[in-house]
Design an enzyme around this catalytic site. Structure first.
Site, mmCIF file in Angstrom:
data_model
loop_
_atom_site.group_PDB
_atom_site.id
_atom_site.type_symbol
_atom_site.label_atom_id
_atom_site.label_comp_id
_atom_site.label_asym_id
_atom_site.label_seq_id
_atom_site.Cartn_x
_atom_site.Cartn_y
_atom_site.Cartn_z
ATOM 1 N N THR A 13 0.865 -1.208 0.075
ATOM 2 C CA THR A 13 0.004 -0.113 0.023
ATOM 3 C C THR A 13 0.685 1.194 -0.045
ATOM 4 O O THR A 13 0.292 2.419 0.233
ATOM 5 C CB THR A 13 -0.956 0.105 1.234
ATOM 6 O OG1 THR A 13 -0.343 -0.127 2.390
ATOM 7 C CG2 THR A 13 -2.071 -1.215 1.131
ATOM 8 N N LYS A 126 21.079 3.532 0.762
ATOM 9 C CA LYS A 126 21.593 3.701 2.126
ATOM 10 C C LYS A 126 22.022 2.365 2.712
ATOM 11 O O LYS A 126 22.904 2.423 3.958
ATOM 12 C CB LYS A 126 20.311 4.316 3.194
ATOM 13 C CG LYS A 126 19.999 5.758 2.685
ATOM 14 C CD LYS A 126 18.752 6.079 3.426
ATOM 15 C CE LYS A 126 18.268 7.492 2.731
ATOM 16 N NZ LYS A 126 17.757 7.496 1.549
ATOM 17 N N VAL A 167 12.709 7.221 -4.491
ATOM 18 C CA VAL A 167 12.196 7.745 -5.569
ATOM 19 C C VAL A 167 11.585 9.049 -5.816
ATOM 20 O O VAL A 167 10.715 9.356 -4.726
ATOM 21 C CB VAL A 167 10.949 6.614 -5.944
ATOM 22 C CG1 VAL A 167 10.044 6.898 -7.061
ATOM 23 C CG2 VAL A 167 11.594 5.238 -5.997
#
Length: 331
Positions: A13, A126, A167
């Site tokens: 989700t 990261k 993103v």
């Protein structure tokens, strides 16, 4: 590649999960199972993406029994569930470990138990030379996925990863944060305008995922070839886009925040190969199949693949991305 397949997306989700689901529904899939903890986000997604092939399962990757039920009968798993925000992970470190590390191992064991064929984990810059708890936990996630190929025995399961930065336009990233501050009349807060970030849009992230699912043999980390942007250039372009004169205010660098993103460090170069579109980290060269050698070659890079050493987007290029990618309608 996807026709007739049953697919599970953990953390389905989230920003990536929703976009990915919409793209997969165009690929003649059999069913897509959305596995996440937040019932309200599932309700919202079900209303937004109306399709009888969608199944929504409430659950947490920390709960191995529930995860096992979700994985049963699935052909492909895309693992996007994670605690992702750096400051939250710093103040709740073991919670990040339980989700990003223990949860990932739970998924691996469930996939082996149910003979899932392809299992892809969504990684992050990261994880490279990690400076914070989030990065360290995602580095361990990558290691768990790659190492699963060594002890899977006769199972036909293939474990592999993709790795990229934030993103553009995803929840919690720079662009929606700055747009929200402009729209609400608040000062734009920035830690250091000279920071750089790799640029990847949601559509390009999904294309990378599709390439990995199509080409992986197991054990690879797929990393896209990307340009980068300067944080100051991005903010000034957004101000121009919104025709705004909002004030920019400097704030302290956050705990664990990097000035530049690294997608491949120097120590990984000896195991790095490249294609026209991607870099591949393959620590076991025997995983390179004969056919791959026509398109995969040893990388020519000699130093870190870092955001301040690649080509930077111009202000015009940034503006074009902002205007053409579909996230801007929601900001």
């Amino acid at each position: 590649m996807f026709e007739g397949k049953k697919i599970l997306i953990t953390g389905g989700t989230g920003s990536l999960g929703k976009y990915l689901t919409k793209k997969l529904l165009n690929e003649k899939v059999d069913t897509i199972r959305i596995f996440s903890r937040d019932e309200w986000k599932q309700i919202q997604m079900e209303e937004e993406v109306k399709d009888e092939r969608l199944r929504f399962l409430i659950g947490d990757v920390r709960d191995k029994d529930r995860l096992s039920r979700a994985v049963d009968g699935v052909d492909i798993v895309i693992h996007a569930a994670a605690l992702k925000h750096v400051p939250i992970a710093e103040y709740n470190p073991f919670e990040a470990i339980k989700t990003n590390v223990v949860g990932s191992q739970n998924l691996i064991e469930c996939c082996l138990n149910h003979n899932v064929k392809k299992i892809l984990a969504i990684g992050t810059d990261k994880a490279v030379s990690p400076l914070n708890t989030y990065g360290a936990s995602k580095m361990l996630m990558e290691r768990l996925f790659i190492s699963a190929n060594y002890y899977k025995g006769t199972k036909d399961s293939k474990f592999f990863c993709v790795r990229y930065g934030n993103v553009l336009g995803s929840r919690g990233s720079l662009l929606p944060k700055v747009l929200s501050q402009i729209n609400n009349g608040n000062d734009i807060t920035v830690t250091d305008p000279s920071m750089t970030r790799f640029n990847i849009t949601m559509s390009n992230a999904v294309k990378l995922i599709f390439r990995a699912l199509n080409n992986a043999h197991g054990g690879e980390i797929f990393i896209p070839r990307l340009k980068a942007y300067n944080v100051q250039d991005m903010i000034h372009t957004l101000l121009k886009f919104k025709n705004s004169s909002t004030k920019i205010t400097r704030i302290p660098v956050r705990t664990g925040e990097k000035f530049h993103e690294i997608l491949i460090n120097k120590e990984e170069l000896r195991n790095t190969f490249e294609t026209k579109e991607d870099f591949l980290i393959i620590e076991n060269p025997t995983l390179l199949h004969t056919g791959d050698k026509n398109i995969v070659k040893n990388t020519s890079m000699e130093t870190d693949y870092i955001s301040n050493s690649v080509e930077l987007l111009s202000s015009d290029e940034i503006m074009n991305i902002i205007k053409t990618d579909d996230f801007i309608e929601k900001s």
